[in-house]
Design an enzyme around this catalytic site. Structure first.
Site, PDB file in Angstrom:
ATOM      1  N   CYS A  32      -6.265   2.060   5.690  1.00 28.23           N
ATOM      2  CA  CYS A  32      -6.930   0.812   6.064  1.00 28.23           C
ATOM      3  C   CYS A  32      -6.400   0.363   7.434  1.00 28.23           C
ATOM      4  O   CYS A  32      -5.457   0.971   7.964  1.00 28.23           O
ATOM      5  CB  CYS A  32      -6.656  -0.255   5.006  1.00 28.23           C
ATOM      6  SG  CYS A  32      -4.955  -0.871   5.026  1.00 28.23           S
TER       7      CYS A  32
ATOM      8  N   HIS B 211       0.854  -1.191   0.000  1.00 26.41           N
ATOM      9  CA  HIS B 211       0.000   0.000   0.000  1.00 26.41           C
ATOM     10  C   HIS B 211       0.885   1.234   0.000  1.00 26.41           C
ATOM     11  O   HIS B 211       2.021   1.204   0.492  1.00 26.41           O
ATOM     12  CB  HIS B 211      -0.881   0.019   1.248  1.00 26.41           C
ATOM     13  CG  HIS B 211      -1.970  -1.004   1.243  1.00 26.41           C
ATOM     14  ND1 HIS B 211      -3.114  -0.846   1.995  1.00 26.41           N
ATOM     15  CD2 HIS B 211      -2.094  -2.190   0.609  1.00 26.41           C
ATOM     16  CE1 HIS B 211      -3.903  -1.900   1.815  1.00 26.41           C
ATOM     17  NE2 HIS B 211      -3.301  -2.732   0.974  1.00 26.41           N
TER      18      HIS B 211
ATOM     19  N   GLU C 159       0.887   3.887   1.834  1.00 27.34           N
ATOM     20  CA  GLU C 159       1.349   4.304   3.151  1.00 27.34           C
ATOM     21  C   GLU C 159       2.509   3.441   3.643  1.00 27.34           C
ATOM     22  O   GLU C 159       3.477   3.955   4.199  1.00 27.34           O
ATOM     23  CB  GLU C 159       0.201   4.230   4.171  1.00 27.34           C
ATOM     24  CG  GLU C 159      -0.968   5.138   3.858  1.00 27.34           C
ATOM     25  CD  GLU C 159      -2.061   4.454   3.045  1.00 27.34           C
ATOM     26  OE1 GLU C 159      -3.224   4.876   3.177  1.00 27.34           O
ATOM     27  OE2 GLU C 159      -1.762   3.518   2.274  1.00 27.34           O
TER      28      GLU C 159
ATOM     29  N   CYS D 255      -2.527  -0.289   7.402  1.00 26.78           N
ATOM     30  CA  CYS D 255      -1.741   0.942   7.321  1.00 26.78           C
ATOM     31  C   CYS D 255      -1.868   1.758   8.599  1.00 26.78           C
ATOM     32  O   CYS D 255      -0.883   2.328   9.078  1.00 26.78           O
ATOM     33  CB  CYS D 255      -2.160   1.751   6.100  1.00 26.78           C
ATOM     34  SG  CYS D 255      -1.750   0.931   4.542  1.00 26.78           S
TER      35      CYS D 255
END
Length: 156
Positions: free
Chosen positions: A87, A57, A59, A90
Site C-alpha cells: 500500500c 502491516h 511489510e 508500506c
C-alpha cells in the site's frame, strides 16, 4: 528487464506461511519476509486487528525487525517478499528504508502502490527507486486472500 532468481520461490513460500499465520488470527492474510545475503533478517504478518494499530502491516513489521536485527535503518542490499502489493504507507517505508528489491505476489487494484494504483517504488522524483517484481506466485496468494474477503463480505 526484471530478473527472477531461484531463491525467490523459497522466500515467497515463507511469506505465504506468514500470511497463513495472519489468517489464523483473523487478520488479512498478508505476510512479508526481508532477505539479505540469502538469509531472512525480518519477517511479519498483518496484525492490525490484534494490535489495534493501523500501521501493523506485514511489510512494516518486517522492516522494523530487519532494522533491529541489522542495527541499521538502511536496508540497501535487502529484498522484501510480500504476498500482496504494498500500500502507499508500506511503499513509502520501503523507499525510506532503501530496500533494493521488492517481490510481491497478488496485485492490489484498490490500494497497490507498486504499480496497480500508484507507483511509489519506482517514482523518479523520490531519492530512491526500488526494483519491482510483481505477480510472482500470485495464484498462491489469491488462494488465501479470496476466501478471506468473501467471508468478510458475507458477514457484512
Amino acid at each position: 528487464m526484471v530478473e527472477i532468481f531461484k531463491e525467490d520461490k523459497k522466500f515467497m513460500k515463507m511469506a505465504l506461511e506468514e500470511a497463513k499465520m495472519a489468517s489464523s488470527k483473523g487478520e488479512v492474510p498478508v505476510g512479508s519476509i526481508i532477505v539479505k545475503d540469502r538469509k531472512v533478517v525480518g519477517k511479519g504478518h498483518n496484525l492490525k486487528e490484534t494490535l489495534f494499530d493501523a500501521t501493523a502491516h506485514a511489510e512494516i513489521l518486517a522492516i522494523r525487525q530487519a532494522c533491529e536485527n541489522l542495527r541499521a535503518w538502511r536496508l540497501v542490499d535487502c529484498t522484501l517478499y510480500t504476498t500482496l502489493e504494498p500500500c502507499p504507507m508500506c511503499a513509502g517505508a520501503i523507499v525510506i528504508a532503501r530496500i533494493r528489491r521488492v517481490v510481491f505476489a497478488a496485485h492490489d487494484p484498490k490500494s497497490g502502490a507498486a504499480c496497480s494504483l500508484l507507483d511509489i517504488l519506482r517514482n523518479e522524483k523520490l531519492n530512491h527507486q526500488v526494483e519491482v517484481v510483481g505477480g510472482f506466485m500470485e495464484e498462491e496468494s489469491k488462494r488465501l486472500l479470496t476466501p478471506f474477503f468473501q467471508k468478510l463480505r458475507q458477514e457484512g
